[in-house]
Design a protein around this motif. Structure first.
Motif, short mmCIF file in Angstrom:
data_model
loop_
_atom_site.label_atom_id
_atom_site.label_comp_id
_atom_site.label_asym_id
_atom_site.label_seq_id
_atom_site.Cartn_x
_atom_site.Cartn_y
_atom_site.Cartn_z
N SER A 1 34.61 47.58 40.70
CA SER A 1 35.98 47.14 40.47
C SER A 1 36.28 47.05 38.98
N THR A 2 35.35 46.50 38.21
CA THR A 2 35.55 46.40 36.76
C THR A 2 35.56 47.77 36.10
N PHE A 3 34.65 48.64 36.52
CA PHE A 3 34.59 49.98 35.95
C PHE A 3 35.85 50.77 36.25
N THR A 4 36.35 50.67 37.48
CA THR A 4 37.58 51.38 37.84
C THR A 4 38.77 50.84 37.06
N GLY A 5 38.81 49.52 36.88
CA GLY A 5 39.88 48.94 36.07
C GLY A 5 39.80 49.39 34.63
N PHE A 6 38.59 49.62 34.13
CA PHE A 6 38.40 50.11 32.76
C PHE A 6 38.87 51.56 32.63
N ILE A 7 38.56 52.38 33.63
CA ILE A 7 38.93 53.79 33.59
C ILE A 7 40.45 53.96 33.70
N PHE A 8 41.07 53.21 34.58
CA PHE A 8 42.51 53.35 34.83
C PHE A 8 43.30 52.21 34.18
N SER A 9 42.84 51.74 33.06
CA SER A 9 43.50 50.65 32.37
C SER A 9 44.94 51.04 31.98
N GLY B 1 40.05 46.13 45.03
CA GLY B 1 40.41 47.53 45.11
C GLY B 1 39.61 48.29 46.16
N PHE B 2 39.24 49.53 45.80
CA PHE B 2 38.55 50.42 46.74
C PHE B 2 37.20 49.87 47.15
N SER B 3 36.55 49.11 46.28
CA SER B 3 35.23 48.57 46.60
C SER B 3 35.28 47.50 47.68
N SER B 4 36.48 47.12 48.15
CA SER B 4 36.59 46.15 49.24
C SER B 4 36.00 46.68 50.54
N PHE B 5 35.80 47.99 50.63
CA PHE B 5 35.17 48.56 51.82
C PHE B 5 33.74 48.03 52.01
N ALA B 6 33.17 47.43 50.98
CA ALA B 6 31.83 46.86 51.12
C ALA B 6 31.81 45.69 52.09
N PHE B 7 32.91 44.97 52.23
CA PHE B 7 32.93 43.79 53.10
C PHE B 7 32.82 44.15 54.58
N PRO B 8 33.61 45.10 55.10
CA PRO B 8 33.36 45.49 56.50
C PRO B 8 31.99 46.12 56.71
N ILE C 1 45.37 49.97 43.49
CA ILE C 1 44.64 49.96 44.75
C ILE C 1 43.17 50.35 44.57
N LEU C 2 42.85 51.05 43.49
CA LEU C 2 41.48 51.48 43.26
C LEU C 2 40.62 50.39 42.63
N ALA C 3 41.19 49.62 41.74
CA ALA C 3 40.43 48.59 41.02
C ALA C 3 40.74 47.18 41.49
N GLY C 4 41.94 46.94 41.96
CA GLY C 4 42.34 45.58 42.32
C GLY C 4 42.71 44.76 41.10
N GLN C 5 43.39 43.67 41.35
CA GLN C 5 43.80 42.81 40.25
C GLN C 5 42.60 42.25 39.50
N TYR C 6 41.54 41.95 40.24
CA TYR C 6 40.32 41.43 39.61
C TYR C 6 39.74 42.45 38.65
N GLY C 7 39.67 43.71 39.06
CA GLY C 7 39.07 44.75 38.21
C GLY C 7 39.83 44.95 36.92
N ILE D 1 22.70 44.07 46.26
CA ILE D 1 23.22 45.36 45.82
C ILE D 1 24.72 45.45 46.06
N THR D 2 25.17 44.97 47.21
CA THR D 2 26.59 45.04 47.54
C THR D 2 27.41 44.16 46.61
N PHE D 3 26.92 42.95 46.32
CA PHE D 3 27.65 42.05 45.43
C PHE D 3 27.81 42.68 44.04
N PHE D 4 26.72 43.23 43.51
CA PHE D 4 26.81 43.87 42.20
C PHE D 4 27.75 45.07 42.25
N SER D 5 27.66 45.87 43.30
CA SER D 5 28.48 47.07 43.41
C SER D 5 29.96 46.74 43.45
N VAL D 6 30.32 45.69 44.19
CA VAL D 6 31.73 45.30 44.29
C VAL D 6 32.27 44.88 42.93
#
Length: 216
Positions: free
Chosen positions: A144-152, A103-110, A159-165, A135-140
């Motif tokens: 993603s999990t937190f966003t998936g929990f909020i918008f379950s 999801g949105f946390s994918s911006f950590a990769f670039p 797009i915010l959480a991704g399928q993984y989240g 820090i980046t690995f934990f944040s991603v």
């Protein structure tokens, strides 16, 4: 010499592989090779950033492209047009990272690619590499999990959480329930802050204060 001994036949392949390995190491250690690789990382960072940003505005058009059932079909079909600012490759890449993965946390990769590129090209350390990776690995994963929990249950916010989240959030809720998942996310976040930044979790005890006063 037409006939060689067994020792000579055994030495030749080993020396050949050793020569190839030494050549590869020399090539990788060459400054020009490293700069080219750094430029590739810098370009990839820019490409991913633009693709991800565009996907926030064009994902509805690109997600519903008729006839594009997979990545290769999207790329090979010349009649398909993508709305992403980086074309079909940008659309496919953004869909994979932001919808299928994090999801949105994918911006950590670039962001990471940019840090590595600056280090390789200009030998500038913008942030500590090891700590930034942790820090980046934990944040991603956490974001993603937190966003998936909020918008379950809201597929429009994929797009915010991704399928993984969403999958990780659902798995945690099946194991620990809604309240347990919320507590686990809160505990992991606070624990991470305390471990990564040494944030105090409470006031110092009076005993510690008295010891500090005596030392002064």
């Amino acid at each position: 010499m037409l006939f060689r001994s067994k020792k000579e036949r055994k030495k030749r392949p080993n020396s050949s592989w050793k020569t190839r390995f030494d050549t590869l190491l020399f090539y990788l250690n060459d400054e020009r090779t490293q700069k080219v690789f750094g430029l590739f990382l810098l370009f990839s960072s820019l490409f991913l950033t633009i693709s991800f940003t565009s996907n926030l505005f064009t994902w509805q058009e690109d997600q519903n492209i008729p006839g594009a059932e997979n990545f290769w079909q999207l790329i090979s079909n010349g009649q398909i047009q993508a709305s992403n600012w980086m074309g079909k490759i940008g659309a496919a890449t953004a869909m994979q990272f932001q919808f299928q993965w994090f999801g949105f946390s994918s911006f950590a990769f670039p962001f990471l690619l940019f840090i590595f590129a600056v280090k390789i090209i200009w030998d500038k350390t913008l942030l500590p590499i090891g700590r930034t990776l942790r820090i980046t690995f934990f944040s991603v994963v956490w974001l993603s999990t937190f966003t998936g929990f909020i918008f379950s249950g809201k597929s429009d916010w994929l797009i915010l959480a991704g399928q993984y989240g969403f999958q990780m959030s659902d798995s945690l809720k099946n194991l620990t329930g809604f309240a347990g998942t919320a507590a686990l996310l809160l505990f992991s976040f606070v624990g991470f802050l305390a471990a990564a930044f040494n944030i105090p979790l409470g006031p110092k005890s009076s005993q510690n204060e008295s010891l500090n006063n005596e030392d002064q």
